[in-house]
Design a protein around this motif. Structure first.
Motif, PDB file in Angstrom:
ATOM      1  N   LYS A  61      16.629   0.508 -73.221  1.00  0.00           N
ATOM      2  CA  LYS A  61      16.069   1.822 -73.052  1.00  0.00           C
ATOM      3  C   LYS A  61      15.872   2.765 -74.348  1.00  0.00           C
ATOM      4  N   THR A  62      14.981   3.282 -74.675  1.00  0.00           N
ATOM      5  CA  THR A  62      14.979   3.970 -76.036  1.00  0.00           C
ATOM      6  C   THR A  62      14.415   5.311 -75.912  1.00  0.00           C
ATOM      7  N   LYS A  63      14.962   6.210 -76.558  1.00  0.00           N
ATOM      8  CA  LYS A  63      14.288   7.441 -76.843  1.00  0.00           C
ATOM      9  C   LYS A  63      14.346   7.787 -78.408  1.00  0.00           C
ATOM     10  N   ILE A  64      13.275   8.579 -78.523  1.00  0.00           N
ATOM     11  CA  ILE A  64      13.221   9.180 -80.225  1.00  0.00           C
ATOM     12  C   ILE A  64      13.292  10.675 -80.029  1.00  0.00           C
ATOM     13  N   TYR A  65      14.348  10.868 -81.117  1.00  0.00           N
ATOM     14  CA  TYR A  65      14.881  12.237 -81.424  1.00  0.00           C
ATOM     15  C   TYR A  65      14.078  12.554 -82.812  1.00  0.00           C
ATOM     16  N   ASN A  66      13.688  14.089 -82.651  1.00  0.00           N
ATOM     17  CA  ASN A  66      13.483  14.659 -83.905  1.00  0.00           C
ATOM     18  C   ASN A  66      14.541  15.506 -84.641  1.00  0.00           C
ATOM     19  N   ILE A  67      14.750  15.450 -85.637  1.00  0.00           N
ATOM     20  CA  ILE A  67      15.813  16.322 -86.293  1.00  0.00           C
ATOM     21  C   ILE A  67      15.474  17.679 -86.622  1.00  0.00           C
ATOM     22  N   THR A  68      15.307  18.695 -86.054  1.00  0.00           N
ATOM     23  CA  THR A  68      14.553  19.873 -86.411  1.00  0.00           C
ATOM     24  C   THR A  68      15.579  20.826 -87.282  1.00  0.00           C
ATOM     25  N   TYR A  69      16.803  20.863 -87.313  1.00  0.00           N
ATOM     26  CA  TYR A  69      17.409  21.556 -88.164  1.00  0.00           C
ATOM     27  C   TYR A  69      18.559  20.865 -88.646  1.00  0.00           C
ATOM     28  N   GLY A  70      19.131  21.094 -90.031  1.00  0.00           N
ATOM     29  CA  GLY A  70      20.184  20.637 -90.429  1.00  0.00           C
ATOM     30  C   GLY A  70      19.830  19.885 -91.972  1.00  0.00           C
ATOM     31  N   ALA A  71      20.568  19.091 -92.458  1.00  0.00           N
ATOM     32  CA  ALA A  71      20.420  18.482 -94.131  1.00  0.00           C
ATOM     33  C   ALA A  71      19.440  17.376 -93.887  1.00  0.00           C
ATOM     34  N   ASN A  72      19.214  16.905 -92.718  1.00  0.00           N
ATOM     35  CA  ASN A  72      18.273  15.641 -92.497  1.00  0.00           C
ATOM     36  C   ASN A  72      16.890  15.986 -91.842  1.00  0.00           C
ATOM     37  N   THR A  73      16.558  17.417 -91.731  1.00  0.00           N
ATOM     38  CA  THR A  73      15.373  17.857 -90.974  1.00  0.00           C
ATOM     39  C   THR A  73      14.248  16.873 -91.388  1.00  0.00           C
ATOM     40  N   ASN A  74      13.314  16.772 -90.468  1.00  0.00           N
ATOM     41  CA  ASN A  74      12.355  15.963 -90.335  1.00  0.00           C
ATOM     42  C   ASN A  74      12.410  14.490 -90.278  1.00  0.00           C
ATOM     43  N   GLU A  75      13.765  14.299 -90.362  1.00  0.00           N
ATOM     44  CA  GLU A  75      13.922  12.565 -89.828  1.00  0.00           C
ATOM     45  C   GLU A  75      13.855  12.535 -88.388  1.00  0.00           C
ATOM     46  N   PHE A  76      13.951  11.248 -87.994  1.00  0.00           N
ATOM     47  CA  PHE A  76      13.862  10.758 -86.484  1.00  0.00           C
ATOM     48  C   PHE A  76      14.833   9.877 -86.337  1.00  0.00           C
ATOM     49  N   ILE A  77      15.419   9.882 -85.141  1.00  0.00           N
ATOM     50  CA  ILE A  77      16.444   9.009 -84.582  1.00  0.00           C
ATOM     51  C   ILE A  77      16.295   8.227 -83.313  1.00  0.00           C
ATOM     52  N   TRP A  78      16.104   7.052 -83.603  1.00  0.00           N
ATOM     53  CA  TRP A  78      16.150   5.906 -82.380  1.00  0.00           C
ATOM     54  C   TRP A  78      17.389   5.821 -82.003  1.00  0.00           C
ATOM     55  N   VAL A  79      17.296   5.980 -80.552  1.00  0.00           N
ATOM     56  CA  VAL A  79      18.573   5.925 -79.645  1.00  0.00           C
ATOM     57  C   VAL A  79      18.375   4.944 -78.589  1.00  0.00           C
ATOM     58  N   MET A  80      18.976   3.811 -78.482  1.00  0.00           N
ATOM     59  CA  MET A  80      18.841   2.979 -77.577  1.00  0.00           C
ATOM     60  C   MET A  80      20.196   2.378 -76.995  1.00  0.00           C
ATOM     61  N   GLY A  81      19.912   2.301 -75.428  1.00  0.00           N
ATOM     62  CA  GLY A  81      21.069   1.984 -74.602  1.00  0.00           C
ATOM     63  C   GLY A  81      21.295   2.843 -73.539  1.00  0.00           C
ATOM     64  N   PRO A  82      22.672   2.750 -72.744  1.00  0.00           N
ATOM     65  CA  PRO A  82      23.679   2.280 -73.278  1.00  0.00           C
ATOM     66  C   PRO A  82      23.747   0.777 -73.368  1.00  0.00           C
ATOM     67  N   VAL A  83      24.526   0.257 -74.415  1.00  0.00           N
ATOM     68  CA  VAL A  83      24.251  -1.377 -74.657  1.00  0.00           C
ATOM     69  C   VAL A  83      25.874  -1.743 -74.857  1.00  0.00           C
ATOM     70  N   SER A  84      26.104  -2.858 -74.406  1.00  0.00           N
ATOM     71  CA  SER A  84      27.546  -3.540 -74.976  1.00  0.00           C
ATOM     72  C   SER A  84      27.411  -4.227 -75.926  1.00  0.00           C
ATOM     73  N   TYR A  85      28.202  -4.894 -76.728  1.00  0.00           N
ATOM     74  CA  TYR A  85      28.042  -5.893 -77.567  1.00  0.00           C
ATOM     75  C   TYR A  85      27.771  -7.181 -77.213  1.00  0.00           C
ATOM     76  N   ALA A  86      28.226  -7.556 -76.096  1.00  0.00           N
ATOM     77  CA  ALA A  86      27.804  -8.645 -75.221  1.00  0.00           C
ATOM     78  C   ALA A  86      26.435  -8.775 -74.989  1.00  0.00           C
ATOM     79  N   GLU A  87      25.761  -7.429 -74.823  1.00  0.00           N
ATOM     80  CA  GLU A  87      24.465  -7.292 -74.598  1.00  0.00           C
ATOM     81  C   GLU A  87      23.452  -7.448 -75.815  1.00  0.00           C
ATOM     82  N   PHE A  88      24.159  -7.236 -77.177  1.00  0.00           N
ATOM     83  CA  PHE A  88      23.312  -7.405 -78.228  1.00  0.00           C
ATOM     84  C   PHE A  88      23.346  -8.901 -78.386  1.00  0.00           C
TER      85      PHE A  88
END
Length: 251
Positions: A61-88
């Motif tokens: 399960k994944t969501k995408i986030y925008n960085i709207t403020y900060g040094a890395n503004t305009n980058e995107f973040i892929w966040v998947m999980g929660p996931v354990s190492y065994a599930e990797f």
């Protein structure tokens, strides 16, 4: 100044980053990426379709986030999980998935940046969001660089002081601290990440009187000692505001 320090401490996080327990721990597989803005519409449509096909359930399960403020503004973040190492290890070798990424996602990404696994630290969680409610659409994250000579017990002691004070104030809906699972050194200094939900920007105008509540818990003058210890333990820190990209995430 006191108000700024109170906000500064209260927002100490650090990705939803909301999730249920996975085995004995909760952790998320993340990476950052940048795109060419002229291709934003194409990538948004393609990413939404990709997530709907392959990343709606379970450990994927994944969501995408925008960085709207900060040094890395305009980058995107892929966040998947929660996931354990065994599930990797149990992830299927899915050629259709890989081909879809290669054909419809990869051509529109300029660069892949930090790829990280973030694990929630034991005991450093406040979650007052109703289970039936949707996750917050906006978070403030704070990244912390820990000085190399610091003991883990001291770090945890300071973070628990913050958590106890936030609990006493009683205004936090979601707050957690996560540890970067792969050694960072001083390459980018992203050792710890704290994350705090933010329902609206007006919250930042609210003076939580953090110092007053801190000293009510820990004694008169304790906040000055805390602030001094904090400065010795953490070498660097910076904030970002991140917001769920509903279009890319298929929401």
């Amino acid at each position: 100044m006191k108000k700024m320090l109170a906000i500064f401490a209260a927002l100490l996080f650090t990705s939803s980053v909301l999730g249920e327990e996975t085995k004995a721990y909760t952790q998320y597989d993340t990476f950052r990426f940048t795109i060419n803005n002229k291709d934003a519409k194409i990538l948004t449509d393609n990413m939404r379709n990709h997530i709907k096909k392959y990343h709606l359930q379970g450990m994927l399960k994944t969501k995408i986030y925008n960085i709207t403020y900060g040094a890395n503004t305009n980058e995107f973040i892929w966040v998947m999980g929660p996931v354990s190492y065994a599930e990797f290890d149990s992830r299927a070798d899915d050629k259709k998935h890989d081909d879809d990424w290669a054909d419809n996602i990869n051509p529109y990404i300029i660069s892949y940046n930090q790829s990280e696994v973030w694990r929630s630290m034991d005991g450093l969680l406040i979650n007052n969001i109703d289970e039936k409610a949707s996750d917050s659409k906006r978070y403030i994250t704070r990244y912390l660089t820990v000085n190399s000579d610091q003991d883990e017990k001291v770090v945890n002691y300071l973070l628990n002081q913050i958590k106890d004070t936030l609990n006493k104030i009683g205004k936090v809906k979601y707050w957690a601290v996560m540890g970067n699972q792969f050694i960072q050194g001083n390459l980018n200094g992203r050792h710890l990440m704290a994350i705090s939900s933010m329902e609206n920007w007006a919250e930042l105008d609210d003076d939580w009187e953090f110092e007053k509540h801190f000293e009510a818990l820990h004694g008169k003058g304790s906040y000055t000692a805390f602030r001094d210890n904090y400065g010795r333990v953490f070498k660097n820190q910076w904030q970002e505001v991140i917001e769920v990209n509903k279009e890319m995430s298929g929401m």
